[in-house]
Write a protein that holds these residues in place. Structure first.
Motif, PDB file in Angstrom:
ATOM      1  N   TYR A  25       0.837  -1.193   0.000  1.00 28.30           N
ATOM      2  CA  TYR A  25       0.000   0.000   0.000  1.00 28.30           C
ATOM      3  C   TYR A  25       0.876   1.249   0.000  1.00 28.30           C
ATOM      4  CZ  TYR A  25      -3.587  -3.359   1.001  1.00 28.30           C
ATOM      5  OH  TYR A  25      -4.424  -4.445   0.902  1.00 28.30           O
ATOM      6  N   ALA A  26       0.287   2.355  -0.438  1.00 30.48           N
ATOM      7  CA  ALA A  26       0.994   3.632  -0.397  1.00 30.48           C
ATOM      8  C   ALA A  26       0.158   4.629   0.377  1.00 30.48           C
ATOM      9  CB  ALA A  26       1.269   4.152  -1.807  1.00 30.48           C
ATOM     10  N   ASP A  27       0.815   5.330   1.279  1.00 32.82           N
ATOM     11  CA  ASP A  27       0.210   6.454   1.996  1.00 32.82           C
ATOM     12  C   ASP A  27       0.819   7.700   1.363  1.00 32.82           C
ATOM     13  OD1 ASP A  27      -0.592   8.453   3.704  1.00 32.82           O
ATOM     14  OD2 ASP A  27      -0.210   7.318   5.538  1.00 32.82           O
ATOM     15  N   GLY A  28       0.031   8.373   0.532  1.00 35.85           N
ATOM     16  CA  GLY A  28       0.554   9.486  -0.242  1.00 35.85           C
ATOM     17  C   GLY A  28       0.758  10.763   0.532  1.00 35.85           C
ATOM     18  N   THR A  29       0.213  10.793   1.743  1.00 29.18           N
ATOM     19  CA  THR A  29       0.331  11.962   2.625  1.00 29.18           C
ATOM     20  C   THR A  29       0.650  11.453   4.018  1.00 29.18           C
ATOM     21  OG1 THR A  29      -2.097  11.869   2.777  1.00 29.18           O
ATOM     22  CG2 THR A  29      -1.166  13.530   1.311  1.00 29.18           C
ATOM     23  N   LEU A  30       1.867  10.999   4.189  1.00 33.50           N
ATOM     24  CA  LEU A  30       2.260  10.238   5.380  1.00 33.50           C
ATOM     25  C   LEU A  30       2.029  10.995   6.683  1.00 33.50           C
ATOM     26  CD1 LEU A  30       3.630   7.668   6.489  1.00 33.50           C
ATOM     27  CD2 LEU A  30       5.827   8.790   6.099  1.00 33.50           C
ATOM     28  N   GLY A  31       2.359  12.296   6.692  1.00 34.39           N
ATOM     29  CA  GLY A  31       2.172  13.079   7.909  1.00 34.39           C
ATOM     30  C   GLY A  31       2.886  12.451   9.096  1.00 34.39           C
ATOM     31  N   GLY A  32       2.174  12.323  10.200  1.00 31.14           N
ATOM     32  CA  GLY A  32       2.753  11.716  11.393  1.00 31.14           C
ATOM     33  C   GLY A  32       2.746  10.203  11.385  1.00 31.14           C
ATOM     34  N   ARG A  47       3.031  -4.304   3.585  1.00 32.74           N
ATOM     35  CA  ARG A  47       4.092  -3.311   3.402  1.00 32.74           C
ATOM     36  C   ARG A  47       3.489  -1.982   2.952  1.00 32.74           C
ATOM     37  NH1 ARG A  47       7.513  -4.814  -0.970  1.00 32.74           N
ATOM     38  NH2 ARG A  47       5.768  -6.066  -1.727  1.00 32.74           N
ATOM     39  N   VAL A  48       4.156  -0.893   3.318  1.00 34.16           N
ATOM     40  CA  VAL A  48       3.651   0.444   2.998  1.00 34.16           C
ATOM     41  C   VAL A  48       4.772   1.311   2.425  1.00 34.16           C
ATOM     42  CG1 VAL A  48       2.575   2.558   3.889  1.00 34.16           C
ATOM     43  CG2 VAL A  48       1.925   0.328   4.837  1.00 34.16           C
ATOM     44  N   ILE A  49       4.445   2.053   1.380  1.00 33.82           N
ATOM     45  CA  ILE A  49       5.318   3.118   0.878  1.00 33.82           C
ATOM     46  C   ILE A  49       4.766   4.421   1.429  1.00 33.82           C
ATOM     47  CG2 ILE A  49       6.217   4.307  -1.157  1.00 33.82           C
ATOM     48  CD1 ILE A  49       5.604   1.691  -2.730  1.00 33.82           C
ATOM     49  N   GLY A  50       5.518   5.071   2.317  1.00 32.91           N
ATOM     50  CA  GLY A  50       5.071   6.300   2.961  1.00 32.91           C
ATOM     51  C   GLY A  50       5.646   7.509   2.241  1.00 32.91           C
ATOM     52  N   ILE A  51       4.780   8.329   1.663  1.00 30.07           N
ATOM     53  CA  ILE A  51       5.205   9.461   0.837  1.00 30.07           C
ATOM     54  C   ILE A  51       4.770  10.769   1.491  1.00 30.07           C
ATOM     55  CG2 ILE A  51       5.021  10.533  -1.455  1.00 30.07           C
ATOM     56  CD1 ILE A  51       4.031   7.704  -2.434  1.00 30.07           C
ATOM     57  N   GLY A  70      11.198  -2.487   8.712  1.00 27.24           N
ATOM     58  CA  GLY A  70      11.353  -3.443   7.622  1.00 27.24           C
ATOM     59  C   GLY A  70      10.151  -3.514   6.701  1.00 27.24           C
ATOM     60  N   GLN A  71       9.031  -2.913   7.136  1.00 29.25           N
ATOM     61  CA  GLN A  71       7.799  -2.982   6.336  1.00 29.25           C
ATOM     62  C   GLN A  71       7.453  -1.652   5.664  1.00 29.25           C
ATOM     63  OE1 GLN A  71       5.867  -5.094  10.025  1.00 29.25           O
ATOM     64  NE2 GLN A  71       4.389  -5.205   8.342  1.00 29.25           N
ATOM     65  N   VAL A  72       8.224  -0.598   5.937  1.00 28.04           N
ATOM     66  CA  VAL A  72       7.895   0.726   5.410  1.00 28.04           C
ATOM     67  C   VAL A  72       9.061   1.279   4.599  1.00 28.04           C
ATOM     68  CG1 VAL A  72       7.078   3.045   5.952  1.00 28.04           C
ATOM     69  CG2 VAL A  72       6.496   1.145   7.472  1.00 28.04           C
ATOM     70  N   THR A  73       8.743   1.801   3.433  1.00 30.01           N
ATOM     71  CA  THR A  73       9.708   2.529   2.615  1.00 30.01           C
ATOM     72  C   THR A  73       9.304   3.998   2.624  1.00 30.01           C
ATOM     73  OG1 THR A  73      10.042   0.628   1.167  1.00 30.01           O
ATOM     74  CG2 THR A  73      10.717   2.794   0.320  1.00 30.01           C
ATOM     75  N   PHE A  74      10.214   4.869   3.045  1.00 32.26           N
ATOM     76  CA  PHE A  74       9.901   6.291   3.168  1.00 32.26           C
ATOM     77  C   PHE A  74      10.395   7.047   1.934  1.00 32.26           C
ATOM     78  CE2 PHE A  74      10.297   4.609   7.452  1.00 32.26           C
ATOM     79  CZ  PHE A  74       9.130   5.069   8.051  1.00 32.26           C
ATOM     80  N   VAL A  75       9.527   7.912   1.402  1.00 32.22           N
ATOM     81  CA  VAL A  75       9.859   8.668   0.195  1.00 32.22           C
ATOM     82  C   VAL A  75       9.496  10.135   0.415  1.00 32.22           C
ATOM     83  CG1 VAL A  75       9.460   8.953  -2.275  1.00 32.22           C
ATOM     84  CG2 VAL A  75       9.396   6.649  -1.265  1.00 32.22           C
TER      85      VAL A  75
END
Length: 310
Positions: A25-32, A47-51, A70-75
Motif C-alpha cells: 500500500y501507499a500512503d501518499g500523505t504520510l504526515g505523522g 508493506r507500505v510506501i510512505g510518501i 522493515g515494512q515501510v519505505t519512506f519517500v
C-alpha cells in the motif's frame, strides 16, 4: 516542536482500503504516520510506501514507525509523482493507496511555517520548505486581479475584490511580512456587518493562499488518474478532503473514471471503446462521527471517498 497530526477518519479509511495480508500500500500523505500505523496493524506481512513532501513529516514518521522499519519505505516526494516513485522502487502495481489532503496539526500549530492566522509568523505556507514560491511571493507579487481570482476560486470569498484592493494599497507603502499583517488587512477589508457572525473572517483567504502556494488543486485530478493506473485490479484508493473544492474534484474524477463510454447518447453503438476503470465504493462521502468531531474539531469538514480499480 513535536510533529503531531490527528489521523482523521482513521478506522473508516483503513477499513475502506480492505487491507490484505501480504499487500503493498501507499500512503501518499504520510504526515505523522497514523494511517500507515493502522495499515501495519492489520497484518504483519503488509508493506507500505510512505510518501510526504514535507521532510519534517518523514523524519517524524520514521521515529513513530521505527518498530516497523522493515515494512515501510519512506519517500520524500509529492504524491503527484506516484508513477515515477513506483518506477524508482521497481514496483509495478499497488494493492491500495490513501490520500489525506488536510494540513497536519504540526504544520498549522508550528508558527514558523506560516500556515495559521492565529500565530504571527513569516508568510511562508510551503508544505515543502526546500523550494518554490511562498505566501510572501503571492501576496506581494501577484497583480490585484490575480489575487481577486485566487481568493474567489480557492477561498470562495465573496469579498475577494475588496480584499485584493486593500492588499494592493497596503503593499504599495510596505510589503507584507507576517501572517498577522495579512490577517489584519483582510479583516479590515471585510465590512463589519459581514464579520459579526464569523469568528475568523480571514480563514478563507489563508486557505486560498495556501492552495495557490502548494498547487494543491492543480495536481489533484491528474494524481488520482495516475494512482488508479497504478493499482491492481481490486485495489482501492481512499481520499480524505477538507473543503468543497477538493471534494468536488475527487467526486467528478471518480465519476469520469467510473463512466466508461463517452460517446454521444444518440450513437447506436459505442465507438470510443472506453471502459470503466473503477467502481465507486462510497456513493455518498463518509463523514466523521460526532465523537470524532468533539475530540478533534478540525475533522468536522472532512469527507472520505473510496473507489476500487476494476
Amino acid at each position: 516542536m513535536k510533529f503531531k497530526h490527528f489521523s482523521v477518519l482513521l478506522k473508516e479509511t483503513i477499513d475502506g482500503l480492505a487491507v490484505r495480508p501480504g499487500g503493498l500500500y501507499a500512503d501518499g500523505t504520510l504526515g505523522g504516520g497514523g494511517h500507515t500505523l493502522e495499515i501495519l496493524s492489520r497484518s504483519d506481512s503488509v508493506r507500505v510506501i510512505g510518501i510526504d513532501r514535507d521532510a519534517e513529516a518523514i523524519a517524524a514518521a520514521k521515529e513513530r514507525l521505527a518498530a516497523f522499519s522493515g515494512q515501510v519505505t519512506f519517500v520524500n516526494d509529492n504524491f503527484m509523482n506516484i508513477s515515477a516513485i513506483l518506477d524508482s522502487l521497481g514496483v509495478e502495481k499497488l494493492d491500495g493507496m490513501l490520500l489525506d489532503l488536510g494540513v497536519s496539526s504540526y504544520q498549522i500549530d508550528n508558527a514558523e511555517r506560516g500556515f495559521s492566522y492565529m500565530q504571527d509568523a513569516p508568510l511562508d505556507m510551503r508544505m515543502d520548505k526546500n523550494g518554490g514560491k511562498t505566501a510572501y511571493d503571492v501576496i506581494n507579487g501577484y497583480e490585484e486581479e490575480r489575487l481577486t481570482d485566487i481568493f474567489y476560486r480557492y477561498g470562495e470569498e465573496k469579498w475577494s475584490k475588496r480584499i485584493a484592493r486593500f492588499i494592493a494599497e497596503h503593499r504599495g507603502k510596505k510589503p507584507f511580512e507576517t501572517t498577522f499583517e495579512l490577517a489584519d488587512i483582510v479583516r479590515a477589508a471585510i465590512p463589519q456587518g459581514a464579520r459579526k457572525d464569523v469568528s475568523h473572517p480571514e480563514k478563507r483567504v489563508f486557505q486560498a493562499v495556501r492552495i495557490e502556494v502548494n498547487g494543491e488543486l492543480e495536481i489533484l485530478k491528474n494524481a488520482i488518474c495516475d494512482i488508479v493506473a497504478s493499482l491492481k485490479s481490486g485495489g482501492r484508493l481512499a481520499v480524505i478532503t477538507f473543503h468543497s473544492l477538493e471534494d468536488r474534484i475527487v467526486k467528478q474524477t471518480f465519476a469520469e473514471l467510473a463512466k466508461g463510454c463517452t460517446c454521444p447518447p444518440d450513437f447506436p453503438v459505442c465507438v470510443c471503446g472506453k471502459k470503466p476503470e473503477i467502481k465507486i465504493i462510497t456513493r455518498k462521502p463518509v463523514l466523521p462521527s460526532p465523537s470524532e468531531i468533539e475530540e478533534n474539531s478540525r475533522s468536522k469538514s472532512a469527507k472520505l471517498r473510496i473507489a476500487e480499480k476494476i
